[in-house]
Motif scaffolding. Structure first.
Motif, PDB file in Angstrom:
ATOM      1  N   UNK A 270      -2.789  -4.223 -44.235  1.00 58.37           N
ATOM      2  CA  UNK A 270      -4.239  -4.423 -44.269  1.00 58.37           C
ATOM      3  C   UNK A 270      -4.714  -5.144 -43.010  1.00 58.37           C
ATOM      4  N   UNK A 271      -3.924  -6.124 -42.560  1.00 58.48           N
ATOM      5  CA  UNK A 271      -4.287  -6.847 -41.338  1.00 58.48           C
ATOM      6  C   UNK A 271      -4.290  -5.914 -40.127  1.00 58.48           C
ATOM      7  N   UNK A 272      -3.267  -5.063 -40.022  1.00 60.25           N
ATOM      8  CA  UNK A 272      -3.214  -4.139 -38.894  1.00 60.25           C
ATOM      9  C   UNK A 272      -4.370  -3.142 -38.942  1.00 60.25           C
ATOM     10  N   UNK A 273      -4.736  -2.691 -40.129  1.00 60.28           N
ATOM     11  CA  UNK A 273      -5.862  -1.745 -40.227  1.00 60.28           C
ATOM     12  C   UNK A 273      -7.162  -2.421 -39.816  1.00 60.28           C
ATOM     13  N   UNK A 274      -7.341  -3.673 -40.185  1.00 56.98           N
ATOM     14  CA  UNK A 274      -8.550  -4.380 -39.786  1.00 56.98           C
ATOM     15  C   UNK A 274      -8.586  -4.563 -38.267  1.00 56.98           C
ATOM     16  N   UNK A 275      -7.444  -4.891 -37.668  1.00 60.48           N
ATOM     17  CA  UNK A 275      -7.390  -5.026 -36.213  1.00 60.48           C
ATOM     18  C   UNK A 275      -7.715  -3.702 -35.535  1.00 60.48           C
ATOM     19  N   UNK A 276      -7.221  -2.611 -36.103  1.00 59.49           N
ATOM     20  CA  UNK A 276      -7.488  -1.308 -35.506  1.00 59.49           C
ATOM     21  C   UNK A 276      -8.970  -0.954 -35.613  1.00 59.49           C
ATOM     22  N   UNK A 277      -9.599  -1.272 -36.724  1.00 59.26           N
ATOM     23  CA  UNK A 277     -11.022  -0.977 -36.871  1.00 59.26           C
ATOM     24  C   UNK A 277     -11.860  -1.771 -35.879  1.00 59.26           C
TER      25      UNK A 277
END
Length: 302
Positions: A270-277
């Motif tokens: 979830x953290x990586x997806x937020x960083x990508x967004x």
């Protein structure tokens, strides 16, 4: 005295905003703040230049550098690109006759139809495995077939997971290849990075395969982690109360550890997806087109 340029009309930026339903209110607010930040032209130009320079490959920067009159140093490229972007943001962009037609042709050439077809076939496999598993579960309610379900369901579930992961990988590759081709088109035209990219479909657009894995992956990891922790705790409790005659107590720490690892992996995902967004939002703003769309003549009133 020259009259000031009319305010440019931008392409919609809906692709940069993340739906708040997928994230907490604080994360969604941060994404909206990144996209809609009210920066001065000089501040935004500097931010856009940094993001675009990091996005481009070394070969693309070398191809675009002569139009900026920049040398081989990255810092010089960033400074000249920021100056080009700032002029466009402050004074507007002069109309370029073939810009929209050339962008539309570049989008047509950048389509990744073979990869998209492979991704679609893999998604159909995922759907077929899911429907078959549901049908088998319904038929399991009948007498005499309950023993066959585990043998049939496990290969289907494994095939479903593998096909979903392959669809996500193929979709990512197709999106990456499309973005590279469109950025190659932009760097081949002097001044285009300062003006932005007038695309109908945004860069970094997610397809169904990656979106499916990104949406269901964390949920499945959380579910597997919770089930593993509950199962490990139950095994440990039973062995403490009734004794460990079958040697199940040796597996309890591994099951508990696996559940904890699964939960940590879900949080990290979830953290990586937020960083990508956040990266997608900044790139969308850096590539936003600052130009004037052609006026569409309205039909005469009857």
């Amino acid at each position: 005295m020259s009259t000031p340029a009319p305010p440019p009309r931008h392409l919609p930026r809906s692709e940069a905003a993340a739906p708040s339903g997928l994230f907490g209110g604080r994360q969604a607010a941060r994404l909206r703040a990144v996209v809609n930040a009210d920066l001065l032209p000089e501040e935004r130009a500097s931010a856009d230049a940094l993001v675009m320079t990091a996005w481009l490959t070394a070969a693309q920067r070398a191809q675009y550098a002569p139009s900026l009159r920049a040398g081989h140093h990255t810092e010089e490229f960033v400074q000249h690109l920021a100056d080009e972007r700032r002029v466009v943001l402050e004074e507007g962009a002069d109309p370029v006759t073939d810009e929209l037609d050339s962008a539309a042709q570049a989008e047509q050439d950048a389509r990744q139809l073979p990869l998209r077809l492979v991704e679609g076939v893999l998604l159909l496999v995922v759907l077929g495995c899911f429907v078959t598993t549901v049908v088998l579960s319904i038929r399991a309610e009948g007498p005499g077939v309950s023993g066959r379900i585990p043998e049939q369901a496990l290969p289907l579930l494994v095939t479903l997971v593998v096909a979903a992961l392959l669809a996500a990988i193929v979709g990512k590759i197709a999106t990456w290849r499309r973005d590279r081709i469109l950025l190659d088109w932009a760097v081949s035209r002097p001044g285009q990075l300062g003006r932005g990219l007038p695309l109908r479909r945004p860069l970094q657009g997610e397809s169904a395969g990656p979106a499916l894995v990104q949406a269901l992956g964390p949920a499945l990891l959380v579910g597997a982690g919770v089930l593993a922790i509950v199962a490990g705790a139950a095994i440990l409790l039973i062995t403490l109360m009734l004794g460990d005659e079958q040697g199940l107590g040796d597996y309890a720490p591994w099951v508990l550890g696996g559940g904890v690892v699964s939960l940590v992996a879900a949080v990290f995902t979830i953290y990586l997806r937020h960083r990508r967004l956040l990266k997608v939002a900044r790139r969308a703003r850096a590539a936003e087109w600052v130009g004037t769309a052609p006026l569409v003549e309205e039909p005469p009133a009857l």
